[in-house]
Motif scaffolding. Structure first.
Motif, PDB file in Angstrom:
ATOM      1  N   UNK A 149     -14.561  -4.751   1.381  1.00  6.56           N
ATOM      2  CA  UNK A 149     -15.896  -4.223   1.655  1.00  6.56           C
ATOM      3  C   UNK A 149     -16.025  -2.756   1.260  1.00  6.56           C
ATOM      4  N   UNK A 150     -14.944  -2.176   0.760  1.00 10.60           N
ATOM      5  CA  UNK A 150     -14.970  -0.748   0.445  1.00 10.60           C
ATOM      6  C   UNK A 150     -13.773  -0.439  -0.448  1.00 10.60           C
ATOM      7  N   UNK A 151     -13.938   0.509  -1.364  1.00  4.15           N
ATOM      8  CA  UNK A 151     -12.774   0.997  -2.109  1.00  4.15           C
ATOM      9  C   UNK A 151     -12.056   2.022  -1.239  1.00  4.15           C
ATOM     10  N   UNK A 152     -10.806   2.287  -1.543  1.00  5.50           N
ATOM     11  CA  UNK A 152     -10.126   3.393  -0.874  1.00  5.50           C
ATOM     12  C   UNK A 152     -10.281   4.637  -1.717  1.00  5.50           C
ATOM     13  N   UNK A 153      -9.355   5.547  -1.564  1.00  8.15           N
ATOM     14  CA  UNK A 153      -9.248   6.660  -2.499  1.00  8.15           C
ATOM     15  C   UNK A 153      -8.677   6.068  -3.787  1.00  8.15           C
ATOM     16  N   UNK A 154      -8.413   6.867  -4.822  1.00  6.58           N
ATOM     17  CA  UNK A 154      -7.983   6.359  -6.128  1.00  6.58           C
ATOM     18  C   UNK A 154      -7.010   5.177  -6.033  1.00  6.58           C
ATOM     19  N   UNK A 155      -7.415   4.043  -6.603  1.00  2.00           N
ATOM     20  CA  UNK A 155      -6.584   2.845  -6.555  1.00  2.00           C
ATOM     21  C   UNK A 155      -5.323   3.015  -7.387  1.00  2.00           C
TER      22      UNK A 155
END
Lengths: 511, 511
Positions: free
Chosen positions: B160-166
């Motif tokens: 439901x959301x990206x994190x910081x840089x994958x």
């Protein structure tokens, strides 16, 4: 020669010091409240539906002896269709005599299995026709693999009990191979096991042989049981003759029975979880009533094995969200009746791979959160139970140990809160060298057997083996480390004599 | 040609009809009570110890601006050692203004993330320097892989959301690559994401770009936040300048901050869980106090990332029993303060193998039972977070979906109890053809993406691929199925212009 000898001795020393790490033996308890997925009202609604199944639809029982017992107890018996209808009163009466906890004592009383309350036990997989390991591939069950698999169960402390046959030794005659497997269970391990209750003879042999191993008469053994069995109901709503006879034989002798409907949603039971649970509940309680009619107070377990099928193919699935929910909810039902609870993890994976791991872990959490007292098929289950896998057994031991360690309560006191250390270690520093760490570091954390925590480069350098490949090394090492438990010669001879006599009696006939 | 075209068209039709099954988008709730591993007294003892850490030992803060803020609020500040000591009163004051729930709205308001209460969110792994897939092997992070990984996050509804840089796009200049990753997040997905709060500049850029994407002024955006960040404390007891500045910048702009001490037991924190939790609690609350001093009411999360190290090597371990316990217990602490809870699963495995699966599943259960509101690093985490794995991302999506399905309440009513069907199907029969089944079979059960439920022969015939090999096919298929979310041209141009302007401003300097 001298050098050769000293090198071997050094090897032995090293072997001792690098044994596979594992948790110590002992009774595992689940100190946390069980999870509840059903409200009290929902539990009652499922209970009520199951009572209506028993009262209205009834259960087919293909055993004249069982039909007579039910009739005598006041049940309505339709002899033409062999259908028994029982009312709630009969169920309640049975639940008054069924114990809420009991013990199963094998030949080594240090391995006594506590069934009920907050104790959890884990057994080997039971029943697969096939065996697999990554070196020798897939093959039919056989006695040699059977022996190795029970050796592994003996070796790993977290497996507190064998199940029924860990694989079928198909090269042996079908009517007497149970004698060979009981003999292997009793000589290669000193743990409790499940006898095969497909008919009276097989059950009696298992009971007699454990009694011999413990040096007890059948009467004394009945008062202090040591074996159990799984009665797999032929869902929906049928107990065949062999199962009914097996159940009654066990109960007569005061031995334990886990009545376990195999309720695959969409196939042998409704496609809905509530319906499958209602059916499971009716069938499990029906078997428990039968055991109590045979011998009030006979040890019984509420067995649950509700999962779903793949609706596109009809193939059974395990370790699914539905299976996991059923494992939790079934515990609520078992506790409503104050009965010990047998639960089941599982996986449909054809390999000891990531699917095997996540499906098993999923259903295992369900079994633990549902407070399963006996977690059946917990080690070695592969291909939906059609294959006993050596690698999967190792992965499962790792997963069971993870759960065991998770269930150890968190201690909170001044020493554990470590304020002194927190004041000593400078900001941005580290705790490696602090006395608080040094005093505890060797036992502070769970030490895994399969998990590899090396960094990528070191792992790659060491061969880059994945968890399944490491498991191959581990089961081989465990078999090397395995020590056969001592058995007094007269006991062994008595068991051998029993097997020989029974083999002759059975001949080409039925056991 | 015609035939060629019609075959391609048939292929497309089939591709559409055999899309990877997945759960629909939507807000996932955990309707069950959270698990409690700590007694109320134990929670209070940990709270009290953490207050003593803040009062007695203090926290080093390497930011003059932050030191000044604390001093103004009445904290004891030792400027020589940059140490701030705060009392319970200051903590309680901050907890009065910190919201217990909030929303993060990205450019597509249909993707709004609810943080707090019984809602659970799962994010992509964040921060790995490396990338891995089974076809191309291990390599340094790069923008192309970054883009593909965020496409996968966009594609799978359960993320439901990206994190910081994958992954870190290391071929790009370190001082401006955050602009490229924000641009990828905003154009290739329409989900919320974490900005990098290493210093003021990177945080401001993330805030500004999300505001542009939503067409809001910074003032309006502050009242209706859309980005968050993780403040990773330099445990023990140190906030460096970049982190403190990042935190303050986010709070100033009303954007959310998850203060997350990385408390690896035995290394950055005491070897005992109680001690590690006390430290985590002190550090998390300290950061939350700072956010509330900057802007009372600023959205914050109680972040927990407590695991253990391998005491033989010092290597970090994840998905351990200790990590799992910490995930559950940290939820109890977060709820004591009525704060939204960020939790973390993980694994140290170097491969997307059985270890990767069981470790992740273990810690994931801890996060779910502990009522994590934001389960960070939930998809793609490998090698203890040093590598973003394409295959692991697929396995993780499968595991997250298992949990999501497990959390769907069991329905119990007459239709679900299926008594009519139970009466219709004969004893020993099957439910496949019953109307009750036929009405429900297509949607009755969770349909997995990775799990294979074929029998052994069919599976072998189809290539005998294990779950990891199937995952390779799946991420490739998901990238084919991926659809870029529409963005109005002026918005895209505004974002491009912002990036160009900022790239020039930054030049060779600091962002």
């Amino acid at each position: 020669m001298t050098m050769h000898r000293s090198r071997r001795s050094a090897d032995r020393t090293q072997a001792r010091s690098t044994r596979i790490p594992q948790l110590p033996p002992g009774r595992l308890r689940n100190p946390y409240p069980p999870m509840a997925l059903l409200s009290d009202d929902q539990v009652e609604a499922i209970h009520d539906a199951s009572m209506r199944i028993l009262e209205k639809f009834g259960i087919e029982v293909m055993s004249p002896r069982a039909l007579a017992l039910f009739e005598r107890a006041g049940a309505s018996v339709d002899h033409a269709s062999q259908t028994v209808r029982i009312d709630r009163g009969l169920v309640e009466e049975a639940l008054r005599t069924a114990p809420s906890a009991f013990t199963l004592t094998p030949r080594n009383p240090g391995r006594t299995v506590h069934v009920g309350g907050d104790t959890i036990n884990f057994t080997l997989v039971a029943g697969p026709p096939n065996v697999h390991d990554c070196e020798r591939g897939r093959r039919a069950g056989n006695l040699r693999d059977y022996q190795d698999l029970v050796r592994l169960a003996q070796h790993f402390n977290c497996i507190t009990m064998l199940g029924n046959q860990v694989c079928a030794p198909v090269e042996l005659p079908a009517n007497s191979r149970h004698l060979d497997t009981y003999f292997a269970n009793l000589t290669l391990t000193d743990k409790a096991f499940h006898v095969s209750a497909i008919g009276r003879g097989r059950a009696l042999d298992g009971i007699a042989m454990m009694a011999i191993a413990r040096g007890l008469t059948l009467e004394a053994f009945a008062a202090d049981p040591g074996v159990t069995t799984i009665i797999s109901v032929n869902s929906p709503r049928r107990f065949d003759d062999a199962m009914a006879e097996g159940l009654m034989t066990m109960a007569e002798h005061g031995q334990s029975v886990a009545v376990t409907p195999f309720t695959l949603m969409g196939a042998m039971s409704p496609v809905t979880l509530a319906g499958a649970l209602a059916q499971q509940n009716a069938e499990a309680l029906f078997g428990i009533v039968l055991a109590q009619l045979v011998r009030p107070g006979a040890p019984v377990m509420y067995g649950a094995f509700t999962s779903n099928v793949d609706m596109r193919s009809g193939a059974p699935a395990f370790g699914t969200p539905e299976n996991t929910k059923a494992n939790v909810a079934s515990g609520q039902l078992a506790r409503r009746y104050r009965l010990p609870y047998r639960s089941t993890p599982g996986s449909a994976s054809n390999a000891a791979d990531a699917q095997g791991a996540y499906e098993t872990m999923m259903a295992l959490w369900g079994a633990v959160l549902g407070h399963g007292n006996l977690v059946y098929h917990a080690a070695g289950w592969q291909e939906g139970g059609l294959t006993a896998s050596f690698e999967k057994l190792i992965l499962d031991v790792e997963m069971i140990q993870h759960m065991a360690e998770f269930l150890k309560p968190i201690e909170v006191d001044d020493a554990e809160l470590a304020l002194d250390a927190l004041g000593r270690v400078p900001t941005g520093g580290h705790f490696f060298g602090d006395p608080h760490t040094l005093e505890r570091y060797s036992t502070a954390f769970y030490q895994p057997l399969v998990s590899n925590w090396q960094n990528f480069e070191a792992w790659k350098e060491a061969g880059g083996l994945d968890a399944t490949q490491r498991a191959t090394k581990l089961w081989k090492k465990a078999l090397e480390e395995y020590a056969e438990p001592v058995m007094d010669a007269p006991v062994r001879e008595a068991l051998e004599a029993y097997v020989a006599k029974r083999r002759e009696e059975i001949g080409d006939g039925e056991p």
